[in-house]
Design a protein around this motif. Structure first.
Motif, PDB file in Angstrom:
ATOM      1  N   LEU A   1       0.936  -1.382  -0.057  1.00 56.62           N
ATOM      2  CA  LEU A   1      -0.025  -0.122  -0.226  1.00 56.62           C
ATOM      3  C   LEU A   1       0.794   1.424   0.073  1.00 56.62           C
TER       4      LEU A   1
ATOM      5  N   SER B   1     -10.157 -14.908  -2.031  1.00 52.14           N
ATOM      6  CA  SER B   1     -11.070 -13.917  -1.141  1.00 52.14           C
ATOM      7  C   SER B   1     -12.326 -14.075  -1.677  1.00 52.14           C
TER       8      SER B   1
ATOM      9  N   GLU C   1     -13.049  -9.049  -0.783  1.00 57.24           N
ATOM     10  CA  GLU C   1     -12.320  -8.288  -2.029  1.00 57.24           C
ATOM     11  C   GLU C   1     -12.769  -6.763  -2.121  1.00 57.24           C
ATOM     12  N   MET C   2     -14.000  -6.669  -1.783  1.00 54.38           N
ATOM     13  CA  MET C   2     -14.559  -5.212  -1.822  1.00 54.38           C
ATOM     14  C   MET C   2     -13.889  -4.374  -0.555  1.00 54.38           C
TER      15      MET C   2
ATOM     16  N   ILE D   1     -10.992  -5.065   0.725  1.00 57.69           N
ATOM     17  CA  ILE D   1      -9.648  -4.947   0.325  1.00 57.69           C
ATOM     18  C   ILE D   1      -9.492  -3.806  -0.746  1.00 57.69           C
ATOM     19  N   ASN D   2     -10.311  -3.592  -1.599  1.00 56.54           N
ATOM     20  CA  ASN D   2     -10.584  -2.231  -2.391  1.00 56.54           C
ATOM     21  C   ASN D   2     -10.662  -1.012  -1.685  1.00 56.54           C
ATOM     22  N   VAL D   3     -11.419  -0.955  -0.671  1.00 57.51           N
ATOM     23  CA  VAL D   3     -11.731  -0.094   0.042  1.00 57.51           C
ATOM     24  C   VAL D   3     -10.500   0.377   0.869  1.00 57.51           C
TER      25      VAL D   3
ATOM     26  N   SER E   1      -7.514  -0.541   0.198  1.00 56.82           N
ATOM     27  CA  SER E   1      -6.198   0.392  -0.750  1.00 56.82           C
ATOM     28  C   SER E   1      -6.290   1.573  -0.973  1.00 56.82           C
ATOM     29  N   GLU E   2      -7.722   2.156  -1.316  1.00 58.50           N
ATOM     30  CA  GLU E   2      -8.194   3.239  -1.781  1.00 58.50           C
ATOM     31  C   GLU E   2      -7.961   4.243  -0.765  1.00 58.50           C
TER      32      GLU E   2
ATOM     33  N   THR F   1      -4.298   5.098  -0.130  1.00 59.07           N
ATOM     34  CA  THR F   1      -3.584   5.931  -1.365  1.00 59.07           C
ATOM     35  C   THR F   1      -4.109   7.137  -0.802  1.00 59.07           C
TER      36      THR F   1
END
Length: 310
Positions: free
Chosen positions: A167, A286, A291-292, A294-296, A298-299, A302
């Motif tokens: 990350l 996953s 997966e959702m 993980i995306n949240v 990660s965003e 960032t």
């Protein structure tokens, strides 16, 4: 570039005609008229500027262009349907519990904001947050007790069977209370920390090796007065109420520094930069809710990193 005129109906019509090898049979399956099927195919061929079918009295057959397009059209439609199904699966899995192992590095920074945003998505998923030493959390991850672990990258010998998603990177900080004697010097001699109680991570902590290297690099051997702890609650309270020096990952005390309740010593710790990210099991795909999440995360990582880099 992708022709924006190509629609989902073009692909489904093309795939059904290719499967049935008949415009008439495809029209019956799609519940539309034969002229509508022919018109849709004609539009698709015009958009692609290529003939996809050879037509004869016995039916239709794919051309060489059609055979190539079939492979990618089929994959595209399948991927889209899987995407739609995954959303349905997330909705249908209400009541699911996701168990996340969280290291102190991210517990006070990206995780609260990420979980708040994830809960706002309405997935009706319970998040269980577990904290503890890195070795313990990774052990729980391996046996399936955790769905993922968020924190610093572990040593290579601890990553067998695990996958790491980077990350961002952060460094170690040395922090003290406001008004600490060491703050009187704009460029303090790091060896002076030996005059005070020093809080350092326990030997099994993920950043302990980096801390030891930092001390050795500055000619500091054994600390005569030290407390080994991974408790952020204790470290924060003890440092604020004494002249102790706390050596800890920057992410743990980022909020304290921003609020002014702790102050970072002006010491160069750039050599302690280490990757922070998500660790998952390689052999365990996953679920869509994970997966959702993980995306949240990660965003949010960032966003948080960019905000502090500017």
């Amino acid at each position: 570039m992708l022709d924006q005129r190509i629609k989902f109906r073009h692909l489904t019509c093309f795939l059904e005609v290719a499967r049935q090898r008949s415009v008439v049979k495809a029209a019956d399956t799609l519940a539309i008229t034969q002229p509508a099927v022919s018109k849709t195919l004609r539009e698709l061929e015009e958009h692609l500027d290529a003939r996809l079918f050879d037509r004869s009295k016995r039916g239709v057959a794919l051309t060489d262009y059609g055979k190539v397009f079939l492979r990618y059209a089929g994959a595209s439609v399948t991927a889209l349907r899987q995407g739609v199904d995954s959303i349905s699966q997330v909705r249908a899995q209400g009541g699911l519990t996701i168990t996340v192992g969280v290291l102190p590095t991210v517990a006070a920074t990206i995780v609260p904001a990420a979980l708040k945003r994830f809960k706002s998505l309405g997935t009706n998923t319970t998040i269980r947050v577990i904290t503890g030493p890195n070795t313990v959390l990774l052990g729980q991850l391996r046996v399936g007790e955790l769905d993922l672990v968020i924190g610093r990258l572990a040593e290579p010998d601890q990553m067998s069977g695990l996958s790491f998603i980077h990350l961002y990177s952060e460094q170690i900080s040395l922090v003290v209370r406001p008004g600490h004697p060491l703050l009187e010097d704009d460029n303090p001699d790091l060896t002076r920390i030996r005059d005070y109680t020093v809080l350092i991570p326990t030997p099994n902590a993920i950043i302990r090796t980096a801390v030891d290297r930092l001390l050795i690099a500055h000619g500091i051997g054994a600390l005569p007065d030290r407390i080994e702890t991974v408790s952020t609650t204790f470290g924060r309270a003890f440092t604020r109420e004494s002249d102790a020096v706390w050596i800890i990952s920057n992410g743990v005390i980022a909020t304290d520094l921003a609020d002014g309740v702790l102050v970072e010593l002006p010491v160069d710790t750039s050599d302690t930069f280490g990757p922070v990210g998500l660790t998952t099991r390689i052999d365990a795909p996953s679920s869509p809710p994970v997966e959702m999440l993980i995306n949240v995360i990660s965003e949010e990582a960032t966003r948080h990193h960019n905000a502090h880099a500017t």
